[in-house]
Design an enzyme around this catalytic site. Sequence first.
Site: not given
Length: 479
Positions: A121, A216-217, A400, A452
Amino acid sequence: MLTALVLFISFSCLLASIQCYGGRGFDPLRKLITDQRFKRSVDYLNEEAATHYLPVYVGSQEGLKDADRVLMLPGQPNGINFSQYSGYVTVDLKAGRALFYYFVESEEPLTRPLVLWLNGGPACSSLGAGAMTELGPFRVNNDNKTLSYNKYAWNNVANVLFLESPAGVGFSYSNTSSDYVTGDKQTAADSYTFLLNWLERFPEYKARDFFIVGESYAGHYVPQLVDLILNNKMTNQTVINLRGILIGNAFIDFEDELRGSYEYLWSHGLISDELHDGIVSNCNFSSISEVCNAYIDQADEARGNVFMYNIYAPLCSISSNIPSISGFDPCSENYVYSYLNTPEVQKALHANVTGISGPWESCNFDVGINWKDMPETVLPTIKELMGTGISIWLYSGDTDGAVPVITTKYSINKLGPSVKTSWYPWYAGDEVGGYAVEYQNFTFVTIRGAGHFVPSYQPERALTFFSSFLEGKLPPRHN
């Protein structure tokens, strides 16, 4: 530096580990950040996400495992031979802060390792994304009511624990409103407290091989949580049997993310040579000039309305519901949103919907835009972990455009590892699944044709390399 912060925050939707608005259309996070970006201090980017190694709260877990058992999810297909659990683990009794989890065992739970999955996020849901659209055992059908079985689910080879973190994300909540202003440090601390309590609730997993995986984060979440686990071995608390970490399309370095993203756009034909040349000539990405910013703005506009999490995937259209070339429905986020906001589903999951404000959402934008601490890079933490002996893998879906493969390559170059096994094609079935290279202290794997959210777009290839990771082996060469 302010311009750099603005550019970084404008990527926040791209870092959200959900089918970010390909389904529900509007991008509220980008709008909220655009409204707030000049009001925020840049100092938080330079804060170290240092952790303080202190005893943490561990409460009584007696009887809670049985209460968390999910007998059957609404719309679940027949013939399911694994157990499911979901519920809350309190991480701060005084504040009333509780994190929601969903746990799916393998059909052979006693012989399989334990895996914690984290979406990023920051402030996005591992239940809505990881469990329901990526690697979980079920996917929500387009009727918003029934589930289909994912034969490539990762609980084929592991017992998988999905955590909605921090408080305010998904069904996780706090009775103290100030808890919703949080950041990397608190997220790591709460996740560690969650694990200690969860292992008391499920003591049969205390000695099990344990792996932490995310995307991701979670490139921030995972290394910081691992650092806390390895350095907080309190004699009066559970010692977690951590064996390795796996991070996909990982946001780990601010400068590399910016440089790599625009290099990827150019190399894949989404922006012109002139724009690329302007960016290369005017941007060093450590201090963004106005001229650089102007070129980047032009590049963002020039690429058009492309789904950056998979540059070859269609956008969601309610009227058409056209699957992507991988077979993944780009409207899946819509179905998950409707399903998880069904009262019968919430009851089956033991979700305390009175603890959250409004419906379940895939991301909490208020939490995301008030994020307190976010170091520019976690490469020093990863570098330190490389000397601990745990298995470290990075992976990247190669379609991605949000956190592209070239971004990870730039970061690997900064780590400066020596090659142990040279770059080679690996296989899933009879086709090339991607490429792999083994370095002295970690491994890097690409997944061909994946965006992604790798398990969404290439589920068979994802399960193949994930199985190799758990086994401590490189992905297979030709069968």
